[in-house]
Design an enzyme around this catalytic site. Structure first.
Site, PDB file in Angstrom:
ATOM      1  N   THR A   1       0.827  -1.212   0.000  1.00  0.00           N
ATOM      2  CA  THR A   1       0.000   0.000   0.000  1.00  0.00           C
ATOM      3  C   THR A   1       0.861   1.263   0.000  1.00  0.00           C
ATOM      4  O   THR A   1       2.074   1.208   0.204  1.00  0.00           O
ATOM      5  CB  THR A   1      -0.912   0.047   1.249  1.00  0.00           C
ATOM      6  OG1 THR A   1      -0.084   0.217   2.413  1.00  0.00           O
ATOM      7  CG2 THR A   1      -1.725  -1.230   1.391  1.00  0.00           C
ATOM      8  N   CYS A   2       0.192   2.408  -0.179  1.00  0.00           N
ATOM      9  CA  CYS A   2       0.902   3.692  -0.187  1.00  0.00           C
ATOM     10  C   CYS A   2       1.114   4.218   1.232  1.00  0.00           C
ATOM     11  O   CYS A   2       1.595   5.346   1.407  1.00  0.00           O
ATOM     12  CB  CYS A   2       0.111   4.713  -0.983  1.00  0.00           C
ATOM     13  SG  CYS A   2      -0.188   4.178  -2.663  1.00  0.00           S
ATOM     14  N   ASP A   3       0.712   3.440   2.237  1.00  0.00           N
ATOM     15  CA  ASP A   3       0.793   3.887   3.619  1.00  0.00           C
ATOM     16  C   ASP A   3       2.234   3.797   4.134  1.00  0.00           C
ATOM     17  O   ASP A   3       2.902   2.790   3.953  1.00  0.00           O
ATOM     18  CB  ASP A   3      -0.121   2.955   4.436  1.00  0.00           C
ATOM     19  CG  ASP A   3      -0.173   3.327   5.883  1.00  0.00           C
ATOM     20  OD1 ASP A   3       0.505   4.285   6.285  1.00  0.00           O
ATOM     21  OD2 ASP A   3      -0.901   2.643   6.619  1.00  0.00           O
ATOM     22  N   SER A   4       2.676   4.863   4.806  1.00  0.00           N
ATOM     23  CA  SER A   4       4.076   4.882   5.258  1.00  0.00           C
ATOM     24  C   SER A   4       4.347   3.931   6.423  1.00  0.00           C
ATOM     25  O   SER A   4       5.490   3.576   6.670  1.00  0.00           O
ATOM     26  CB  SER A   4       4.472   6.299   5.660  1.00  0.00           C
ATOM     27  OG  SER A   4       3.629   6.733   6.701  1.00  0.00           O
TER      28      SER A   4
ATOM     29  N   ASN B   1      -6.643   0.479   0.231  1.00  0.00           N
ATOM     30  CA  ASN B   1      -5.881   0.857  -0.971  1.00  0.00           C
ATOM     31  C   ASN B   1      -6.193  -0.055  -2.169  1.00  0.00           C
ATOM     32  O   ASN B   1      -5.465  -0.045  -3.157  1.00  0.00           O
ATOM     33  CB  ASN B   1      -4.378   0.807  -0.650  1.00  0.00           C
ATOM     34  CG  ASN B   1      -3.620   2.045  -1.144  1.00  0.00           C
ATOM     35  OD1 ASN B   1      -2.410   2.103  -1.007  1.00  0.00           O
ATOM     36  ND2 ASN B   1      -4.295   3.013  -1.681  1.00  0.00           N
TER      37      ASN B   1
END
Ligand SMILES: *Cc1c(COP(=O)(O)O)cnc(C)c1O
Length: 407
Positions: A335-338, A375
């Site tokens: 996902t784009c989650d940090s 996402n």
């Protein structure tokens, strides 16, 4: 479901860009039967660990006759595949409507509480349905202390003195009463059960009521990987742990009490491995197509080192490094989650590269049951694989699991 001999064969034939769950039904059956042979009482599989119909059905085929359930979704899942199985409703905090559903629709007669208001809710339903309290077993969940990857005693459980009161009150109302605990998941200290039994013994002696059973919960550890450069953590094997546990049970005077266990992780962990693809290698980082919001959240929060095996893509002709040099890679999720970065590395040959696959072993527990659609990523592809992860050879490199077995 498509069948393959090994996960490597599946990866090379399917060349999947999406994660693929490899189900090992024979491993699941064997691990369930081993546990049942070692535990001197009733085994109730904890459905939340992995409630897939294929898992529940295979367990029923292996002879599991009881299931620990916590919600209407779990009642239905068990009933659908194992209509004759007994269900134990061991969640201490329940909606009134769910208690009613459990007793009325599903015929559940084993239930846990850790507070007097839960007894009030239960008794209201028992009276409304005109059920004889003597046909209901109510287990009082007691607090325990110990070390586990997941500690639950901060959330659930009555203190010892309060547990005594609850037991006496339940007995006066006419229920059958028992004591239960759950020491947390993946225990990291072999004394954990001994300490819980000591508390259970104290509560039993003060309460002075006849016990219909002692439910020792889950927590039994599954085998994972570890940092191959460090000494292996000193945990006894499951059979050593269980043999000690049987001794502890006799020592604390529970040898004649009917026993129940609610294992989850230890039964289902080895039943699945997972093929993931390296979407990008950036130095010592691997970006893969799964992550903490899909199959890997348990390893993230529980700080578990997963055993990983390298499945090189034969289409990659030139590689840098030495395949026998095993190094840690930081693993970034899809996902784009940090925060989607695993808390423990994968140990893999330094030659791993963009486009290769990795078979992650022992991923059956708290993996697919915790998938989200965050996402837009939702792994949901399954194949059946005959060779268990722990028996597979070393395709090109090593897995940290094999290092662990040797050390
Ligand atoms: C989660 C849970 C289990 C299963 O625990 P494992 O550590 O996976 O064996 C058993 N009992 C209860 C009440 C639970 O909440």
């Amino acid at each position: 479901m498509q069948r393959f001999e090994t996960a490597k064969a599946a990866a090379l034939e399917l060349r999947p860009d999406e994660p693929v769950y490899c189900f090992h039904p024979e491993v699941l059956k064997a691990d369930a039967r081993d546990f049942m042979a070692m535990f001197p009482g009733k085994t109730a599989y904890a459905v939340k660990t992995n409630g897939e119909p294929m898992v529940l059905k295979t367990l029923a085929e292996a002879g599991v006759k009881a299931f620990d359930v916590a919600s209407p979704g779990e009642f239905a899942a068990v009933r659908a595949v194992a209509p004759d199985a007994e269900m134990l409703y061991m969640h201490p905090v329940k909606a009134q409507s769910d208690i009613r559903l459990a007793l009325e629709t599903y015929g559940i007669r084993v239930i846990a509480v850790d507070h007097e208001d839960e007894i009030v809710k239960l008794t209201r339903i028992v009276r409304a349905l005109d059920i004889d309290p003597g046909s209901v077993e109510v287990y009082v969940r007691i607090q325990t202390k110990g070390h586990a990857a997941y500690e639950l005693s901060k959330k659930f459980g009555a203190g010892p003195a309060q547990a005594v009161e609850l037991l006496q009150r339940l007995a006066r109302t006419g229920y059958k009463v028992g004591i239960c605990f759950h020491v947390g998941s993946q225990i990291e200290d072999p004394d954990t059960y001994d300490r819980a039994l000591k508390t259970a013994d104290w509560v039993r002696n003060r309460a002075g009521v006849e016990l219909c059973g002692l439910d020792v919960g889950g927590g039994f550890p599954a085998e994972y990987g570890h940092d191959p450069n460090r000494k292996a953590p000193e945990m006894p094997s499951l059979s050593q742990l269980m043999s000690r546990f049987r001794g502890d049970l006799r020592e604390w005077g529970f040898g004649d009490t009917p026993l129940v266990a609610e294992p989850g992780r230890v039964i289902v962990a080895r039943a699945f491995s997972l093929i993931v693809r390296v979407l990008l290698r950036k130095g010592r980082r691997l970006y893969i197509n799964d992550g903490i919001w899909a199959s890997l959240s348990d390893s993230w929060t529980g700080k578990i080192t997963l055993p990983a095996r390298f499945i090189p893509d034969p289409a990659i002709r030139s590689r840098n490094g030495d395949v026998s040099n095993i190094v840690p890679f930081k693993v970034c999720g899809a996902t784009c989650d940090s925060v989607d970065i695993l808390s423990r590395p994968f140990w893999l040959p330094e030659t791993v590269d963009t486009g290769d696959w990795i078979e992650i072993g022992h991923i059956g527990a708290y993996s697919l049951s915790l998938r989200t659609r965050f996402n837009g990523f939702y792994p949901d592809t399954f194949v059946e694989v005959a060779t268990p992860f722990h028996e597979g050879g070393k395709p090109e490199g090593f897995a940290s699991l094999e290092t662990m077995a040797a050390g």
